[in-house]
Design a protein around this motif. Sequence first.
Motif, PDB file in Angstrom:
ATOM      1  N   ILE A  43     -15.378 -15.216  38.528  1.00 50.45           N
ATOM      2  CA  ILE A  43     -14.681 -14.674  39.695  1.00 50.45           C
ATOM      3  C   ILE A  43     -13.280 -15.257  39.794  1.00 50.45           C
ATOM      4  N   ARG A  44     -13.145 -16.556  39.583  1.00 49.73           N
ATOM      5  CA  ARG A  44     -11.832 -17.207  39.653  1.00 49.73           C
ATOM      6  C   ARG A  44     -10.878 -16.624  38.616  1.00 49.73           C
ATOM      7  N   THR A  45     -11.366 -16.378  37.412  1.00 44.70           N
ATOM      8  CA  THR A  45     -10.534 -15.792  36.361  1.00 44.70           C
ATOM      9  C   THR A  45     -10.020 -14.424  36.793  1.00 44.70           C
ATOM     10  N   ILE A  46     -10.897 -13.612  37.358  1.00 37.20           N
ATOM     11  CA  ILE A  46     -10.500 -12.277  37.827  1.00 37.20           C
ATOM     12  C   ILE A  46      -9.520 -12.384  38.991  1.00 37.20           C
ATOM     13  N   GLU A  47      -9.734 -13.342  39.890  1.00 37.85           N
ATOM     14  CA  GLU A  47      -8.814 -13.535  41.020  1.00 37.85           C
ATOM     15  C   GLU A  47      -7.411 -13.900  40.534  1.00 37.85           C
ATOM     16  N   TYR A  48      -7.310 -14.833  39.586  1.00 28.85           N
ATOM     17  CA  TYR A  48      -6.002 -15.216  39.062  1.00 28.85           C
ATOM     18  C   TYR A  48      -5.320 -14.025  38.397  1.00 28.85           C
ATOM     19  N   TRP A  49      -6.078 -13.265  37.614  1.00 27.37           N
ATOM     20  CA  TRP A  49      -5.546 -12.065  36.960  1.00 27.37           C
ATOM     21  C   TRP A  49      -5.024 -11.087  38.012  1.00 27.37           C
ATOM     22  N   ASP A  50      -5.805 -10.877  39.070  1.00 25.65           N
ATOM     23  CA  ASP A  50      -5.429  -9.929  40.114  1.00 25.65           C
ATOM     24  C   ASP A  50      -4.176 -10.379  40.869  1.00 25.65           C
ATOM     25  N   ILE A  51      -4.106 -11.662  41.191  1.00 26.27           N
ATOM     26  CA  ILE A  51      -2.918 -12.202  41.891  1.00 26.27           C
ATOM     27  C   ILE A  51      -1.676 -12.024  41.023  1.00 26.27           C
ATOM     28  N   GLU A  52      -1.777 -12.384  39.754  1.00 24.34           N
ATOM     29  CA  GLU A  52      -0.619 -12.297  38.856  1.00 24.34           C
ATOM     30  C   GLU A  52      -0.179 -10.853  38.627  1.00 24.34           C
ATOM     31  N   ARG A  53      -1.126  -9.930  38.461  1.00 22.24           N
ATOM     32  CA  ARG A  53      -0.738  -8.536  38.204  1.00 22.24           C
ATOM     33  C   ARG A  53      -0.104  -7.902  39.438  1.00 22.24           C
ATOM     34  N   LYS A  54      -0.523  -8.335  40.629  1.00 25.76           N
ATOM     35  CA  LYS A  54       0.102  -7.815  41.858  1.00 25.76           C
ATOM     36  C   LYS A  54       1.476  -8.443  42.074  1.00 25.76           C
ATOM     37  N   ARG A  55       1.612  -9.713  41.755  1.00 23.09           N
ATOM     38  CA  ARG A  55       2.874 -10.421  41.932  1.00 23.09           C
ATOM     39  C   ARG A  55       3.912  -9.983  40.901  1.00 23.09           C
ATOM     40  N   TYR A  56       3.464  -9.689  39.685  1.00 23.70           N
ATOM     41  CA  TYR A  56       4.366  -9.313  38.592  1.00 23.70           C
ATOM     42  C   TYR A  56       3.895  -8.004  37.944  1.00 23.70           C
ATOM     43  N   PRO A  57       4.049  -6.876  38.658  1.00 19.60           N
ATOM     44  CA  PRO A  57       3.548  -5.595  38.149  1.00 19.60           C
ATOM     45  C   PRO A  57       4.314  -5.068  36.932  1.00 19.60           C
ATOM     46  N   GLN A  58       5.459  -5.638  36.642  1.00 21.73           N
ATOM     47  CA  GLN A  58       6.242  -5.173  35.495  1.00 21.73           C
ATOM     48  C   GLN A  58       5.625  -5.593  34.162  1.00 21.73           C
ATOM     49  N   TYR A  59       4.623  -6.477  34.191  1.00 15.87           N
ATOM     50  CA  TYR A  59       3.961  -6.947  32.981  1.00 15.87           C
ATOM     51  C   TYR A  59       2.548  -6.369  32.892  1.00 15.87           C
ATOM     52  N   ASP A  60       2.068  -6.228  31.659  1.00 12.50           N
ATOM     53  CA  ASP A  60       0.665  -5.930  31.412  1.00 12.50           C
ATOM     54  C   ASP A  60      -0.062  -7.271  31.470  1.00 12.50           C
ATOM     55  N   HIS A  61      -1.238  -7.323  32.071  1.00  9.75           N
ATOM     56  CA  HIS A  61      -1.957  -8.585  32.252  1.00  9.75           C
ATOM     57  C   HIS A  61      -3.338  -8.524  31.630  1.00  9.75           C
ATOM     58  N   CYS A  62      -3.799  -9.673  31.169  1.00  7.19           N
ATOM     59  CA  CYS A  62      -5.114  -9.774  30.543  1.00  7.19           C
ATOM     60  C   CYS A  62      -5.772 -11.083  31.003  1.00  7.19           C
ATOM     61  N   ALA A  63      -6.965 -10.978  31.592  1.00  2.00           N
ATOM     62  CA  ALA A  63      -7.712 -12.168  32.012  1.00  2.00           C
ATOM     63  C   ALA A  63      -8.438 -12.757  30.807  1.00  2.00           C
ATOM     64  N   VAL A  64      -8.370 -14.095  30.668  1.00  7.32           N
ATOM     65  CA  VAL A  64      -9.036 -14.775  29.556  1.00  7.32           C
ATOM     66  C   VAL A  64      -9.831 -15.951  30.125  1.00  7.32           C
ATOM     67  N   LEU A  65     -11.123 -15.972  29.817  1.00  4.12           N
ATOM     68  CA  LEU A  65     -11.980 -17.082  30.193  1.00  4.12           C
ATOM     69  C   LEU A  65     -12.448 -17.765  28.913  1.00  4.12           C
ATOM     70  N   ILE A  66     -12.155 -19.056  28.804  1.00  4.67           N
ATOM     71  CA  ILE A  66     -12.555 -19.838  27.635  1.00  4.67           C
ATOM     72  C   ILE A  66     -13.643 -20.794  28.091  1.00  4.67           C
ATOM     73  N   ALA A  67     -14.798 -20.717  27.441  1.00  7.43           N
ATOM     74  CA  ALA A  67     -15.911 -21.564  27.815  1.00  7.43           C
ATOM     75  C   ALA A  67     -16.667 -22.020  26.562  1.00  7.43           C
ATOM     76  N   GLU A  68     -17.400 -23.111  26.685  1.00  7.43           N
ATOM     77  CA  GLU A  68     -18.196 -23.603  25.556  1.00  7.43           C
ATOM     78  C   GLU A  68     -19.429 -22.742  25.325  1.00  7.43           C
ATOM     79  N   ASP A  69     -19.940 -22.164  26.388  1.00  8.31           N
ATOM     80  CA  ASP A  69     -21.148 -21.363  26.289  1.00  8.31           C
ATOM     81  C   ASP A  69     -21.049 -20.203  27.267  1.00  8.31           C
ATOM     82  N   ILE A  70     -21.171 -18.998  26.725  1.00  5.20           N
ATOM     83  CA  ILE A  70     -21.073 -17.812  27.591  1.00  5.20           C
ATOM     84  C   ILE A  70     -22.419 -17.120  27.610  1.00  5.20           C
TER      85      ILE A  70
END
Length: 110
Positions: free
Chosen positions: A83-110
């Motif tokens: 959820i936090r990853t999606i929230e950060y992605w959403d905040i950034e894409r709304k704040r900077y709509p001129q860019y394409d955005h991609c959420a990335v979650l890096i974890a040891e075990d998914i």
Amino acid sequence: MSKNYIKPERLWLKTHSEFNEKWVQDRIAEDPALLNLGDLVLRDRERVHPRAGRLDLLLQDPDTQRRYEVELQLGATDEEHIIRTIEYWDIERKRYPQYDHCAVLIAEDI
């Protein structure tokens, strides 16, 4: 001439005494190519989002201008980090709509 073979051992960073999230963040910041997402540059780290926490890393492809909002999770992925990853992605894409955005979650075990 024989070559030395070393059988790899799996390390769990979440419980490791020397390696931690900051260590992983530093390695990716030094060399974003580790993620295999292209020739990325570091735009920011620990970016504060009021009422949402801190985005671990913000990376950008200088050719396409695509931005990658990167959240690190040592250990197993949990709902909170997803959820936090999606929230950060959403905040950034709304704040900077001129860019394409991609959420990335890096974890040891998914």
